[in-house]
Design a protein around this motif. Structure first.
Motif, PDB file in Angstrom:
ATOM      1  N   ALA A 149      12.844   3.860   0.710  1.00  0.00           N
ATOM      2  CA  ALA A 149      13.324   3.785   2.099  1.00  0.00           C
ATOM      3  C   ALA A 149      12.499   2.782   2.901  1.00  0.00           C
ATOM      4  N   ASN A 150      11.179   2.799   2.696  1.00  0.00           N
ATOM      5  CA  ASN A 150      10.266   1.831   3.330  1.00  0.00           C
ATOM      6  C   ASN A 150       8.906   1.910   2.642  1.00  0.00           C
ATOM      7  N   TYR A 151       7.955   1.146   3.128  1.00  0.00           N
ATOM      8  CA  TYR A 151       6.661   1.029   2.456  1.00  0.00           C
ATOM      9  C   TYR A 151       5.875   2.342   2.427  1.00  0.00           C
ATOM     10  N   THR A 152       6.169   3.270   3.355  1.00  0.00           N
ATOM     11  CA  THR A 152       5.410   4.528   3.407  1.00  0.00           C
ATOM     12  C   THR A 152       5.704   5.429   2.207  1.00  0.00           C
ATOM     13  N   ASP A 153       6.748   5.111   1.443  1.00  0.00           N
ATOM     14  CA  ASP A 153       7.053   5.908   0.249  1.00  0.00           C
ATOM     15  C   ASP A 153       5.926   5.854  -0.776  1.00  0.00           C
ATOM     16  N   TRP A 154       5.121   4.796  -0.720  1.00  0.00           N
ATOM     17  CA  TRP A 154       4.048   4.644  -1.699  1.00  0.00           C
ATOM     18  C   TRP A 154       2.835   5.517  -1.380  1.00  0.00           C
ATOM     19  N   GLU A 155       2.790   6.124  -0.179  1.00  0.00           N
ATOM     20  CA  GLU A 155       1.628   6.924   0.206  1.00  0.00           C
ATOM     21  C   GLU A 155       1.397   8.107  -0.726  1.00  0.00           C
ATOM     22  N   LYS A 156       2.513   8.710  -1.190  1.00  0.00           N
ATOM     23  CA  LYS A 156       2.403   9.878  -2.068  1.00  0.00           C
ATOM     24  C   LYS A 156       2.282   9.499  -3.543  1.00  0.00           C
ATOM     25  N   ILE A 157       2.429   8.212  -3.834  1.00  0.00           N
ATOM     26  CA  ILE A 157       2.411   7.763  -5.233  1.00  0.00           C
ATOM     27  C   ILE A 157       1.038   7.223  -5.629  1.00  0.00           C
ATOM     28  N   LEU A 158       0.514   6.328  -4.819  1.00  0.00           N
ATOM     29  CA  LEU A 158      -0.764   5.686  -5.128  1.00  0.00           C
ATOM     30  C   LEU A 158      -1.911   6.507  -4.540  1.00  0.00           C
ATOM     31  N   THR A 159      -2.934   6.719  -5.349  1.00  0.00           N
ATOM     32  CA  THR A 159      -4.036   7.606  -4.948  1.00  0.00           C
ATOM     33  C   THR A 159      -4.918   7.003  -3.859  1.00  0.00           C
ATOM     34  N   THR A 160      -5.064   5.680  -3.869  1.00  0.00           N
ATOM     35  CA  THR A 160      -5.902   5.025  -2.874  1.00  0.00           C
ATOM     36  C   THR A 160      -5.218   5.032  -1.510  1.00  0.00           C
ATOM     37  N   THR A 161      -5.954   5.413  -0.481  1.00  0.00           N
ATOM     38  CA  THR A 161      -5.394   5.439   0.870  1.00  0.00           C
ATOM     39  C   THR A 161      -5.087   4.029   1.356  1.00  0.00           C
ATOM     40  N   ASN A 162      -3.999   3.932   2.129  1.00  0.00           N
ATOM     41  CA  ASN A 162      -3.599   2.644   2.708  1.00  0.00           C
ATOM     42  C   ASN A 162      -3.419   1.571   1.628  1.00  0.00           C
ATOM     43  N   GLN A 163      -2.612   1.930   0.618  1.00  0.00           N
ATOM     44  CA  GLN A 163      -2.360   0.984  -0.475  1.00  0.00           C
ATOM     45  C   GLN A 163      -0.881   0.951  -0.844  1.00  0.00           C
ATOM     46  N   VAL A 164      -0.405  -0.256  -1.145  1.00  0.00           N
ATOM     47  CA  VAL A 164       0.935  -0.472  -1.697  1.00  0.00           C
ATOM     48  C   VAL A 164       0.774  -1.451  -2.856  1.00  0.00           C
ATOM     49  N   PRO A 165       1.754  -1.563  -3.737  1.00  0.00           N
ATOM     50  CA  PRO A 165       1.656  -2.562  -4.812  1.00  0.00           C
ATOM     51  C   PRO A 165       1.528  -3.972  -4.238  1.00  0.00           C
ATOM     52  N   ASP A 166       0.867  -4.827  -4.971  1.00  0.00           N
ATOM     53  CA  ASP A 166       0.689  -6.212  -4.505  1.00  0.00           C
ATOM     54  C   ASP A 166       2.023  -6.915  -4.300  1.00  0.00           C
ATOM     55  N   SER A 167       3.060  -6.463  -5.026  1.00  0.00           N
ATOM     56  CA  SER A 167       4.382  -7.092  -4.909  1.00  0.00           C
ATOM     57  C   SER A 167       5.027  -6.857  -3.556  1.00  0.00           C
ATOM     58  N   CYS A 168       4.448  -5.955  -2.745  1.00  0.00           N
ATOM     59  CA  CYS A 168       4.963  -5.712  -1.389  1.00  0.00           C
ATOM     60  C   CYS A 168       4.472  -6.765  -0.395  1.00  0.00           C
ATOM     61  N   CYS A 169       3.441  -7.497  -0.773  1.00  0.00           N
ATOM     62  CA  CYS A 169       2.839  -8.459   0.149  1.00  0.00           C
ATOM     63  C   CYS A 169       3.752  -9.660   0.400  1.00  0.00           C
ATOM     64  N   VAL A 170       3.677 -10.175   1.595  1.00  0.00           N
ATOM     65  CA  VAL A 170       4.431 -11.381   1.932  1.00  0.00           C
ATOM     66  C   VAL A 170       3.901 -12.549   1.116  1.00  0.00           C
ATOM     67  N   ASN A 171       2.590 -12.698   1.091  1.00  0.00           N
ATOM     68  CA  ASN A 171       1.932 -13.697   0.247  1.00  0.00           C
ATOM     69  C   ASN A 171       1.164 -12.932  -0.834  1.00  0.00           C
ATOM     70  N   ILE A 172       1.698 -12.938  -2.040  1.00  0.00           N
ATOM     71  CA  ILE A 172       1.142 -12.104  -3.110  1.00  0.00           C
ATOM     72  C   ILE A 172      -0.140 -12.708  -3.679  1.00  0.00           C
ATOM     73  N   THR A 173      -1.214 -11.935  -3.585  1.00  0.00           N
ATOM     74  CA  THR A 173      -2.496 -12.277  -4.207  1.00  0.00           C
ATOM     75  C   THR A 173      -3.055 -10.997  -4.825  1.00  0.00           C
ATOM     76  N   HIS A 174      -4.061 -11.131  -5.668  1.00  0.00           N
ATOM     77  CA  HIS A 174      -4.636  -9.964  -6.340  1.00  0.00           C
ATOM     78  C   HIS A 174      -5.241  -8.993  -5.330  1.00  0.00           C
ATOM     79  N   ASN A 175      -4.823  -7.729  -5.403  1.00  0.00           N
ATOM     80  CA  ASN A 175      -5.309  -6.639  -4.540  1.00  0.00           C
ATOM     81  C   ASN A 175      -4.962  -6.826  -3.065  1.00  0.00           C
ATOM     82  N   CYS A 176      -3.919  -7.628  -2.802  1.00  0.00           N
ATOM     83  CA  CYS A 176      -3.523  -7.811  -1.398  1.00  0.00           C
ATOM     84  C   CYS A 176      -2.905  -6.547  -0.814  1.00  0.00           C
TER      85      CYS A 176
END
Length: 237
Positions: A149-176
């Motif tokens: 639905a939106n980027y907040t869906d990743w909050e319950k998936i990824l263990t690290t707080t305030n994290q989304v996959p790098d592929s969500c970034c506008v400019n994709i870089t490692h650990n962005c």
């Protein structure tokens, strides 16, 4: 007995249409294979309307090619039975296409809901399955989206707080995607983004379907005219 007069012109037009049918058949098979690959990438599995769609398209394409071959043999030999078979089979293909169009309209919401369910299920597998992660990353990168639905869906998936996959970034870089800033990521969900893309392209598909249907109707009419001429020739003999 060979056809004469205007029927020679009908026969010639039928040959042209048969070549068009062959091209349409190859096109349908290619579309079916392409749709199958796309659905695999969008992680849709099982005997669902969305999974069966490419199978139906490929089957119709293969059957249309066979029907075109029958029509070519019938027109070449001016065989009454083959031309009748050609006209009947072509009519059946039209009925299948109409049924598929109706089914696509009826199940449009179901397909979306199945995709949404599948996408969310595979999001859960993202941290532990590299192949799933690769597929989701490609989708999010290609459609510039993040989550179902939106980027907040990743909050319950990824263990690290305030994290989304790098592929969500506008400019994709490692650990962005770690400790991201909202303005630096795509916030829209993939389900709606892909649904919008499909709606945008459905007019092209509809136009192609109408074009094929027109050619098929013309083929049936020409086949019936040739059948009538062949039958008249038999009666004269």
């Amino acid at each position: 007995m060979a056809v004469e007069g205007g029927m020679k012109c009908v026969k010639f037009l039928l040959y042209v249409l048969l070549l068009v049918f062959c091209a349409c058949a190859v096109g349908l098979i290619a579309v079916g294979v392409g749709t199958h690959l796309v659905l695999n990438q969008t992680i849709t599995h099982g005997a669902t309307p969305s999974f069966l769609l490419p199978v139906v398209i490929i089957a119709v394409g293969a059957f249309l090619f066979l029907v075109a071959f029958v029509g070519c043999c019938g027109a070449c030999k001016e065989n009454y039975c083959l031309m009748i078979t050609f006209a009947i089979f072509l009519s059946l293909i039209m009925l299948v296409e109409v049924a598929a169009a109706i089914a696509g309209y009826v199940f449009r919401d179901k397909v979306r809901s199945e995709f949404n369910k599948d996408f969310r299920q595979q999001m859960k597998n993202y941290p532990k399955d590299n192949q799933t992660a690769s597929i989701l990353d490609k989708m999010q990168k290609d459609f510039e989206c993040c989550g179902a639905a939106n980027y907040t869906d990743w909050e319950k998936i990824l263990t690290t707080t305030n994290q989304v996959p790098d592929s969500c970034c506008v400019n994709i870089t490692h650990n962005c995607g770690i400790n991201f800033v909202v303005k630096d990521i795509h916030t829209e969900g993939c389900v709606e983004k892909i649904a919008a893309w499909l709606r945008k392209n459905v007019l092209v598909v509809a136009a192609a379907a109408l074009g094929i249907a027109f050619v098929e109707i013309l083929g049936i009419v020409l086949a019936c005219c040739l059948v009538k001429s062949i039958r008249s020739g038999y009666e004269v003999m």
